[in-house]
Design an enzyme around this catalytic site. Structure first.
Site, PDB file in Angstrom:
ATOM      1  N   CYS A 158       0.820  -1.210   0.000  1.00 50.35           N
ATOM      2  CA  CYS A 158       0.000   0.000   0.000  1.00 50.35           C
ATOM      3  C   CYS A 158       0.860   1.268   0.000  1.00 50.35           C
ATOM      4  CB  CYS A 158      -0.961  -0.015   1.181  1.00 50.35           C
ATOM      5  SG  CYS A 158      -0.196  -0.404   2.779  1.00 50.35           S
ATOM      6  N   TYR A 159       1.876   1.327   0.855  1.00 47.95           N
ATOM      7  CA  TYR A 159       2.751   2.504   0.857  1.00 47.95           C
ATOM      8  C   TYR A 159       3.487   2.665  -0.478  1.00 47.95           C
ATOM      9  CZ  TYR A 159       2.274   3.258   5.956  1.00 47.95           C
ATOM     10  OH  TYR A 159       1.809   3.513   7.230  1.00 47.95           O
TER      11      TYR A 159
END
EC number: 1.2.1.38
Length: 354
Positions: A158-159
């Protein structure tokens, strides 16, 4: 609507986690897919609505199969398998799949081109190094052509999704100094997964914010891998994640030094051109600040570009829903690409607000 017999037969391995639940939520409304197998070893024998009451009746009465152990899946009856397992658990299962099954892995097991990097950061030897060369890093907008031909797709973290979408086009264009990138990122608690952890308790998270994985977070080398490929040389980044008292969302505040002669307007124009026509990546008008509440529940990434008050620097703001564009939504997007379906199929939901 696709005839039921012609729909893709989908398995979700690890269906009792947050990403598994999101996959079900998205796929029960997907006109070309049918969920035929759900696994969750510790909860095998349960119905999905017993694990996730909000999915009771999803897809219609009796539409979803019961949860089973992964060893009980009939892989000959599967076209697409999604994996939402902890690191180290997907590799042996994917290695044993029949060749006709396409694997879309939401874990980090196939994200690193060099198995040694995976082993260094995840503390486990890579169990299927021969398959790693076959795996494609599935950052859809930037890897679409490779995803189309892939059998194993490694969905980004996600990051990294929120960071690489704005950064890679700028590094490729030579508009920023790739060695001087600072990423200050903030995530909702669902990014830590559904397993019980002391640090995820309400009293530990509410009414505060804290950094974690300082100078040691496993998504740092993943971001560096993407930027190094874009730059054609090894790149290191300064990346610090923070946990926010919210369920969903990632805001990445990215600080960059401009290349000589470049301006913030150049960055915005380059990103706008790169993502023109993309259904899920929106480059915002000058002065517009993206917020996580603007993308909640959607597969969107919104990017804002600002001139810093410090000469020669700029600020990029990138927001996604960590469970959708940062995980399950991007996985479904990759399924659409690899199966030759419209990329937005099953993903056209507008963000939920408020």
């Amino acid at each position: 609507m696709t005839d039921d017999a012609n729909r893709l037969r989908v398995a979700i391995v690890g269906a009792s986690g947050y990403t598994g639940a999101e996959l079900v939520r998205l796929l029960v409304c997907h006109p070309a897919a049918r969920v035929v197998a759900l696994t969750a070893d510790r909860k095998a024998g349960n119905t999905l609505d017993a694990v996730f009451p909000h999915l009771a009746g999803a897809g219609g009465e009796g539409a979803l199969p019961p949860l089973v152990a992964v060893d009980n899946v009939d892989w000959e009856g599967i076209d697409i398998a999604f994996f939402g397992l902890p690191h180290g658990a997907s590799q042996p299962v994917i290695a044993a799949l029949p060749p006709q099954v396409k694997a879309i892995d939401l874990s980090p097991d196939f994200r690193f081109a060099d198995p040694a990097v995976y082993s260094e950061w995840y503390g486990l030897p890579h169990q299927s190094p021969a398959l790693q060369a076959e795996a494609v890093y599935g950052l859809t907008e930037l890897m679409r052509d490779r995803v189309k031909a892939a059998r194993i797709i490694a969905c980004p973290g996600c990051y990294p999704t929120s960071s690489l979408l704005p950064l890679i086009p700028l590094v490729e264009a030579g508009l920023i100094e790739a060695d001087e990138v600072i990423i200050d990122a903030k995530s909702g608690v669902s990014g830590a997964g559904r397993a019980a952890k002391e640090g995820s308790l309400y009293a530990e998270v509410a009414e505060g914010i804290h950094a974690y994985g300082v100078a040691s977070h496993r998504h740092a080398p993943e971001i560096e891998q993407g930027l190094s490929l874009a730059a054609g040389r090894a790149i290191k980044v300064n990346f610090t994640p923070h946990l926010m008292p919210m369920n969903r969302g990632i805001l990445s505040s990215i600080y960059v030094r401009l290349a000589k002669g470049a301006s913030a307007d150049d960055l915005r124009a380059t990103l706008a051109t790169r993502y023109q026509g993309e259904p899920f990546v929106k480059v915002l008008a000058a002065g517009t600040v993206p917020a996580t509440r603007h993308v909640r529940g959607s597969n969107q990434c919104r990017i804002g570009v600002f001139a810093d008050r410090l000469p020669g620097r700029a600020i990029l703001l990138s927001v996604i829903d960590n469970l959708v564009k940062g995980a399950s939504g991007q996985a479904v997007q990759n399924m659409n690409v690899v199966c030759g379906l419209p990329e937005t199929m099953g993903l056209a939901q507008a963000p939920i607000f408020p």
